[in-house]
Scaffold this motif. Structure first.
Motif, PDB file in Angstrom:
ATOM      1  N   ALA A 142       0.826  -1.206   0.000  1.00  0.00           N
ATOM      2  CA  ALA A 142       0.000   0.000   0.000  1.00  0.00           C
ATOM      3  C   ALA A 142       0.861   1.258   0.000  1.00  0.00           C
ATOM      4  CB  ALA A 142      -0.931  -0.013   1.210  1.00  0.00           C
ATOM      5  N   LEU A 143       1.912   1.263   0.815  1.00  0.00           N
ATOM      6  CA  LEU A 143       2.792   2.437   0.895  1.00  0.00           C
ATOM      7  C   LEU A 143       3.628   2.604  -0.374  1.00  0.00           C
ATOM      8  CD1 LEU A 143       3.908   1.995   4.600  1.00  0.00           C
ATOM      9  CD2 LEU A 143       2.755   4.014   3.698  1.00  0.00           C
ATOM     10  N   ASN A 146       1.059   3.782  -3.118  1.00  0.00           N
ATOM     11  CA  ASN A 146       0.555   5.138  -2.899  1.00  0.00           C
ATOM     12  C   ASN A 146       1.493   5.878  -1.942  1.00  0.00           C
ATOM     13  OD1 ASN A 146      -0.852   7.489  -2.429  1.00  0.00           O
ATOM     14  ND2 ASN A 146      -2.527   6.520  -1.303  1.00  0.00           N
ATOM     15  N   HIS A 148       1.574   8.756  -1.065  1.00  0.00           N
ATOM     16  CA  HIS A 148       0.899   9.801  -0.284  1.00  0.00           C
ATOM     17  C   HIS A 148       0.171   9.222   0.931  1.00  0.00           C
ATOM     18  CE1 HIS A 148       1.761  12.783  -3.366  1.00  0.00           C
ATOM     19  NE2 HIS A 148       1.262  11.969  -4.282  1.00  0.00           N
ATOM     20  N   LEU A 149       0.168   7.897   1.030  1.00  0.00           N
ATOM     21  CA  LEU A 149      -0.490   7.250   2.163  1.00  0.00           C
ATOM     22  C   LEU A 149       0.311   7.478   3.439  1.00  0.00           C
ATOM     23  CD1 LEU A 149      -2.658   5.297   3.320  1.00  0.00           C
ATOM     24  CD2 LEU A 149      -1.096   3.418   2.753  1.00  0.00           C
ATOM     25  N   HIS A 150      -0.368   7.874   4.493  1.00  0.00           N
ATOM     26  CA  HIS A 150       0.274   8.068   5.798  1.00  0.00           C
ATOM     27  C   HIS A 150      -0.383   7.149   6.826  1.00  0.00           C
ATOM     28  CE1 HIS A 150       2.884  11.718   5.231  1.00  0.00           C
ATOM     29  NE2 HIS A 150       2.211  11.686   4.084  1.00  0.00           N
ATOM     30  N   ASN A 183       6.476   8.339   6.379  1.00  0.00           N
ATOM     31  CA  ASN A 183       5.011   8.365   6.314  1.00  0.00           C
ATOM     32  C   ASN A 183       4.366   7.635   7.492  1.00  0.00           C
ATOM     33  OD1 ASN A 183       5.492   9.595   3.891  1.00  0.00           O
ATOM     34  ND2 ASN A 183       4.250   8.218   2.652  1.00  0.00           N
TER      35      ASN A 183
END
Length: 219
Positions: A142-143, A146, A148-150, A183
């Protein structure tokens, strides 16, 4: 890690270190072959004072009924709040939501967990059984997919159900690039699994989550 290859001297030295770290006696740790599980720890730690230590929150204790028992008979940090949670849900459902269902509701149903299908197929297609599913691979994917995923992780120092150090270990072993490691943000609280039971941490948790959501919506 050495298993049966450990020497007597190494075993004795390890028992001394574990006794210092955990508060258990060297004798007990040696009899457990250095392998004390959580239920044993919770009842053994304060056995001399007749108390069992909480699993969800080790700040909680309760009397031990059978002082010879090997495993904790109950979790004081669960029994202490179960009634309040059940009453609050009943009140909210009936008085605010106006939903009245004459059916049984279990606040925490052990049968569900015992019969749960724990198998999990990760992003690489590999699945395994038995054991609890490890979704760290899903988080990595997922990271990476994306950037922008935090992720914000809330940790209670007194949590023995999902210990904070296990979370730190997991996050430190995702082997992500440095810019993606940034992140992930870990927050800490002076309470247990349900850190909101501590009034100060309830406010702190609310502020942390609100700030996290606010920052995410501005990206």
């Amino acid at each position: 890690m050495k298993g049966s290859n450990i020497t007597d001297a190494e075993k004795s030295d390890t028992a001394k270190k574990l006794a210092r770290f955990t508060g258990l006696s060297e004798d007990y740790i040696m009899k457990a072959d250095l392998r004390v599980n959580l239920q044993q720890f919770n009842v053994e730690l304060k056995r001399s004072t007749g108390l069992t230590t909480g699993r969800y929150d080790s700040r909680y204790t309760m009397p031990t009924y059978d002082l010879l028992t090997e495993f904790a008979e109950d979790d004081p940090s669960y029994t202490a709040v179960r009634g309040a949670f059940t009453a609050a849900l009943n009140s909210y459902e009936r008085e605010e939501l106006k939903v009245v269902q004459e059916i049984s509701y279990n606040a925490l149903n052990g049968e569900i967990g015992n019969n749960w299908d724990w198998k999990h197929r990760g992003p690489d297609g590999a699945g395994f059984f038995p054991g609890s599913p490890n979704v760290s691979g899903d988080l990595i994917q997922a990271l990476m997919t994306n950037p922008h995923l935090h992720v914000q992780v809330e940790n209670g120092f007194f949590d023995m159900a999902t210990p904070f150090f296990a979370t730190e270990y997991t996050m430190d072993h995702l082997f992500l690039p440095a810019h993606l490691r940034d992140n992930i943000d870990l927050k800490y609280y002076g309470a247990g699994h349900m850190m909101y039971l501590h009034q100060e941490d309830l406010a702190k948790l609310k502020l942390n989550i609100a700030a996290f959501i606010d920052a995410a919506t501005k990206q």
